[in-house]
Enzyme design. Structure first.
Site, short mmCIF file in Angstrom:
data_model
loop_
_atom_site.label_atom_id
_atom_site.label_comp_id
_atom_site.label_asym_id
_atom_site.label_seq_id
_atom_site.Cartn_x
_atom_site.Cartn_y
_atom_site.Cartn_z
N PHE B 112 25.77 -14.40 -60.97
CA PHE B 112 26.30 -15.73 -60.68
C PHE B 112 25.99 -16.11 -59.24
CE2 PHE B 112 29.86 -18.40 -59.13
CZ PHE B 112 29.53 -19.54 -59.83
N GLN B 113 25.48 -17.29 -59.05
CA GLN B 113 25.08 -17.83 -57.74
C GLN B 113 24.08 -16.92 -57.03
OE1 GLN B 113 28.65 -19.09 -55.53
NE2 GLN B 113 28.43 -21.09 -56.47
N LYS B 162 26.97 -9.52 -50.17
CA LYS B 162 28.42 -9.58 -50.00
C LYS B 162 29.04 -8.21 -49.70
CE LYS B 162 32.57 -11.25 -52.32
NZ LYS B 162 33.14 -11.90 -53.52
N MET B 470 9.71 -48.58 -45.15
CA MET B 470 8.34 -48.14 -44.88
C MET B 470 7.55 -48.04 -46.19
SD MET B 470 6.19 -47.54 -42.58
CE MET B 470 6.71 -46.94 -40.97
#
Lengths: 188, 564
Positions: B112-113, B162, B470
Site C-alpha cells: 500500500f502506497q 518506515k 501564451m
C-alpha cells in the site's frame, strides 16, 4: 577519431542502481550504444564498464561529460583503438548433421574457437575476439543454420603500463579526491 | 549516543543548518514526523499539496541560498514532488527531499502506497538515495546536502523505509564527505583565464551574457566590476535577471524569444560573448546555425557538460563564476568601447521594445510597470509561466540582486504560489510580489491556506485574462486563431475565493485604479490578492518565432492582427 565507434571504459561505484543510472542517462540523452558490459574491477567497491558508443567526437565528448556528471561515476577513459585490447565472447548454437559436423569443427578451429557442446542435431561453439572476428565467424556459420547467438558485448583494456580508468590515489590529504584527468577541463 | 532513525534524520538536518521544512505527513513517514516535537528548532510548514512543498523549498533556496527541504510520505506523496524536483533540476536549485518508503520487507511487493520513487526521480534529480541500513542515514543526509548545494546545485532525494525510522543505532555524524566520483571544479584554469582576458582586451563589440550561474554564485559585484571596467553591455538571460541592476546604463535586459530587440541584436552583432553561468538554451539562441555568427564565445560554467553542448566555444572555462571572475578581472584592461556602446544606444532608440501602448484597456504590461515603479524595483518578484512571466521579465526593473524567482528551464505553471510562499518564509522582511496567471494560479492555489496559516504577507497579482494567454498567443500566430482548449470560461470569482481563505482581496478593471490598488496592497499588513481583469487579446512582443534567428524578430505590430 571521427564518426564511428568509440570504446569508453568507466570506473563506477559498485552498488545497487548504478547500471540503471548509467543506462537511463544514455536513454534520456539519446546516445546510441551498441554494447554495454559491466563487471567487478580489481577493487571490491568499484566496477568497470565498457561502452561501445556510436557518434562523432562531439557526441563522445558529451557522453563522457554526462557520465562524469553522474555521482557514481569515478573515471572515464576514451580508449585509443591502436593501443587497446578489445574482446568479446559469443556462444553460437548451430545446426549440425553427421555430414557437416566436421566442416563446422574445421571452421571453428580456424577461428581458434572452442566446441563446448555437441548434441544430436547441434553444436555450441564458444568464440572470443574482437567484434569483427565474431561477425565474420557468424557469417561463415550461417549456411549451416544458426539456432541461437549469445554475445557478451565488448570488454576493453589499454596496452602496456597504462591502467584503464584508474582511480587517482596520488591526491592525499584532501577530503575529496578529484579523479578527473588533470587536463580534462581544458581539453573540452 | 543511540538514536532512532527518525532522531538521526532530525539531528542530521540540524547539523546541516536546517531550520525550516515544507511537507505533508502520511503513513510511511509518520514515525519521523512524530519526533519533530523533540526538535523545536526544526520548523515544519504544513503545505496542502506535496508539489507545493518542493516548490516552496525551491523558492526558499533561491532567495536565501540555504538548501530547501521538502518532505513527503511514500507513494502519492512522493510522486507529487516530481514536478517540483524537475523544476529544480532544470534551474539548478538546491533542494533535499526526504520521503518515507514502505518498510524494507514490503519493498517490491506492491505494498500500500508503495512507489519506486528513486526510480521515478532518477532523471529529475542530481542524485538520489534509497537508504537500506540505519547506519547510513547520517552519511547519506550529509552527502545529500553537500551534493545539492555544491558544484552546479540541484535537487537530491533521500528515500527512507518506515522501519528504519524506529530502529536504533549509534549516531555518528561524519565530519567530511567522501564521494570519489564527485568533485566540482571551482577555480578556473589559469591559462584559460589568460586567453579569456586577451580576447576581452582585443574585442571591439563585446557583450556579457549573464545567466543563473552568476546569481547562484552571488557574483553580483564581479559582474558589475567586469562590465564597468571594460564598458561591456550586460545581457541577462531569463534566469540571469537580477544578477546585474537593470537601472544600470550598461544593462540591456533579456534576449531571445521574448527578449527586447536590442539585446537580441547586440548578441547577433557582437564579436565576443562572455557567458557567465548561462547554457545557451534554445529560447536564447533561436536557430543555432545563425546564432551570433561573428562572435567568439568565452563560456564560463561550473558544469563542463553545458560547455560545447549547443554552441561552439573558443574559450571553455570550467569554474565557479564568482571565483573565475575574481581572477579574470585584474587581467582585463580598462576600455570604453565607445562606438559599440553608442551603437547599442541607437538600437535602443530605434527598437523601443518596452514602450507602453497608448491604450485604454487594462494591460499586463501597464500593471507590471506600475508595480515596478511603486516598489522601486526592489521587491522579490515571483512568477508563474507564460505571458505574465515574459512581461514581468520585460517590464519590472530589477534593481536588487537576486530578487527574481521564476521557473525558467522547465516552465512550470503554478510555480507562482508555492515559490512565493518559500521566498517569503526565507525572507520574512522583504516585500514579495507573486505575479500570477489565472491558469497557473488555479493549479496550486490550495496553498493559500498555508499562506494564511503562516501569516505570510505575499501580494498576489492575478493577471486574469480568462485564457492560457501564451498558448492563445501561439494559436493566434501559428494556428490560424483556432483557440482550442485555452479559454477559461469557468474561472471562480478570485476575490470571493481569497476572502474565503481570509485574504484581503479586491478586483481592478480600470487603468485608473491600478496605482491605488498596488499602494493599498503594499500598505496592508497581511497577504493580499488583486484580481486584475486584463485584456485577453494582448500578445507578448518582441517575438522571435521558435527555431528562427533574430532576423525574423517581430516587434510590436503597428496594428494588432484581427483575430475575432
Amino acid at each position: 577519431m571521427a564518426i564511428g565507434e568509440h570504446t569508453l571504459v568507466a570506473l563506477v561505484l559498485h552498488q545497487p542502481g548504478v547500471l540503471n543510472r548509467i543506462s537511463g542517462m544514455f536513454r534520456r540523452r539519446g546516445f546510441n550504444i551498441s554494447s554495454l558490459t559491466v563487471g567487478q574491477s580489481e577493487s571490491e567497491d568499484l566496477a568497470r564498464m565498457t561502452f561501445v558508443v556510436q557518434g562523432d567526437d562531439a557526441t563522445v565528448e558529451q557522453v563522457t561529460k554526462q557520465l562524469y556528471k553522474l555521482v557514481d561515476v569515478v573515471r572515464v577513459t576514451d580508449l585509443d583503438e591502436d593501443n587497446s585490447i578489445v574482446r568479446e565472447m559469443a556462444l553460437v548454437k548451430v545446426s549440425a548433421t553427421n555430414q557437416n559436423r566436421s566442416e563446422i569443427i574445421q571452421i571453428s578451429e580456424i577461428f581458434r574457437s572452442k566446441i563446448v557442446d555437441v548434441g544430436a542435431e547441434t553444436v555450441v561453439i564458444e568464440i572470443t575476439g574482437d567484434q569483427s572476428k565474431i561477425d565474420r565467424f557468424i557469417i561463415l556459420l550461417q549456411p549451416f543454420g544458426i539456432r541461437e547467438v549469445m554475445r557478451t558485448g565488448a570488454v576493453a583494456m589499454s596496452r602496456g603500463n597504462a591502467v584503464t580508468a584508474q582511480i587517482d590515489n596520488n591526491v592525499s590529504g584532501a577530503s575529496r579526491v578529484n579523479n578527473r584527468p588533470k587536463d580534462y577541463d581544458q581539453n573540452l | 549516543m543511540k538514536l532512532t532513525g527518525a532522531q538521526m534524520v532530525c539531528e542530521s538536518l540540524i547539523r546541516e543548518g536546517v531550520d525550516t521544512m515544507f511537507g505533508i505527513p502520511g503513513g510511511a513517514i509518520l514515525p519521523l514526523y512524530q519526533t519533530f516535537h523533540q526538535y523545536p528548532q526544526l520548523k515544519h510548514i504544513l503545505v496542502r499539496h506535496e508539489q507545493g512543498a518542493a516548490m516552496a523549498a525551491d523558492g526558499y533556496y533561491r532567495v536565501t541560498g540555504k538548501v530547501g527541504v521538502a518532505m513527503a510520505t511514500s507513494g502519492p506523496g512522493a510522486t507529487n514532488l516530481v514536478t517540483g524536483l524537475a523544476t529544480a533540476q532544470m534551474d539548478s536549485t538546491a533542494i533535499v527531499a526526504i520521503t518515507g518508503q514502505v518498510s524494507r520487507g514490503a519493498i517490491g511487493k506492491d505494498a500500500f502506497q508503495e512507489c519506486d520513487i528513486t526510480g521515478v526521480t532518477l532523471p529529475v534529480t542530481k542524485h538520489n538515495y534509497l537508504v537500506m541500513d540505519i547506519h547510513d542515514i547520517p552519511r547519506v543526509i550529509k552527502e545529500a546536502f553537500y551534493l545539492a548545494k555544491s558544484g552546479r546545485p540541484g535537487p537530491v532525494l533521500v528515500d527512507i523505509p518506515k522501519d528504519l525510522f524506529t530502529e536504533e543505532a549509534e549516531f555518528i555524524y561524519p565530519e567530511t564527505v567522501e564521494i570519489p566520483g564527485y568533485n566540482p571544479t571551482l577555480e578556473g584554469n589559469m591559462s584559460q583565464i589568460k586567453k579569456a582576458a586577451s580576447l576581452i582586451n582585443s574585442a571591439k563589440k563585446p557583450v556579457i551574457l549573464s545567466g543563473h550561474g552568476a546569481v547562484l554564485s552571488r557574483a553580483f559585484d564581479e559582474v558589475k566590476d567586469l562590465a564597468e571596467r571594460a564598458q561591456i553591455p550586460v545581457i541577462t538571460t531569463l534566469l540571469g535577471i537580477s544578477s546585474f541592476p537593470e537601472t544600470h546604463v550598461l544593462s540591456l535586459g533579456m534576449p531571445g524569444m521574448h527578449g527586447v530587440a536590442y539585446a537580441s541584436m547586440a548578441l547577433d552583432q557582437a564579436d565576443l560573448i562572455v557567458s557567465l553561468g548561462a547554457r545557451f538554451d534554445d529560447r536564447v539562441t533561436g536557430k543555432l546555425s545563425s546564432f551570433a555568427p561573428n562572435a567568439k564565445i568565452i563560456h564560463i560554467d561550473i558544469d563542463p557538460s553545458v560547455i560545447g553542448q549547443n554552441v561552439r566555444t573558443q574559450v571553455p572555462l570550467v569554474g565557479d563564476v564568482k571565483s573565475v571572475l575574481q581572477t579574470l578581472i585584474p587581467q582585463v584592461k580598462q576600455n570604453n568601447h565607445e562606438d559599440w556602446v553608442q551603437h547599442i544606444e541607437e538600437m535602443r532608440i530605434n527598437h523601443p521594445s518596452l514602450r507602453l501602448k497608448e491604450k485604454d484597456n487594462l494591460t499586463q504590461q501597464y500593471i507590471i510597470k506600475k508595480i515596478s515603479d511603486i516598489t522601486q524595483g526592489g521587491a522579490v518578484v515571483v512568477t508563474g509561466v507564460g505571458q505574465h512571466q515574459m512581461w514581468t521579465a520585460q517590464y519590472y526593473t530589477f534593481s536588487q540582486p537576486n530578487s527574481w524567482v521564476t521557473s525558467g528551464g522547465l516552465g512550470t505553471m503554478g510555480f507562482e504560489v508555492p515559490a512565493a510562499m518559500g521566498a517569503q518564509v526565507g525572507k520574512p522582511d522583504s516585500v514579495v510580489w507573486s505575479i500570477c496567471g489565472d491558469g497557473g494560479f488555479q493549479m496550486t492555489l490550495s496553498d493559500l491556506a498555508t499562506i494564511v496559516e503562516n501569516k505570510l504577507p505575499i501580494k498576489f497579482a492575478i493577471m486574469n485574462n480568462h485564457f492560457l494567454g501564451m498558448v492563445r498567443q501561439w494559436q493566434h500566430l501559428f494556428y490560424e486563431d483556432t483557440f482550442t482548449a485555452t479559454q477559461y470560461s469557468g474561472n471562480p470569482d478570485f476575490v470571493k475565493l481569497a476572502e474565503a481563505y481570509g485574504i484581503h482581496s479586491f478586483r481592478v478593471t480600470e487603468k485608473s485604479e491600478v496605482d491605488n490598488a498596488i499602494t493599498d496592497a503594499m500598505e496592508h499588513d497581511g497577504p493580499v490578492l488583486i484580481d486584475f481583469m486584463v485584456d485577453p487579446e494582448e500578445n507578448v512582443y518582441p517575438m522571435i518565432p521558435p527555431g528562427e534567428s533574430v532576423l525574423e524578430i517581430v516587434e510590436e505590430p503597428t496594428e494588432e492582427p484581427t483575430w475575432r
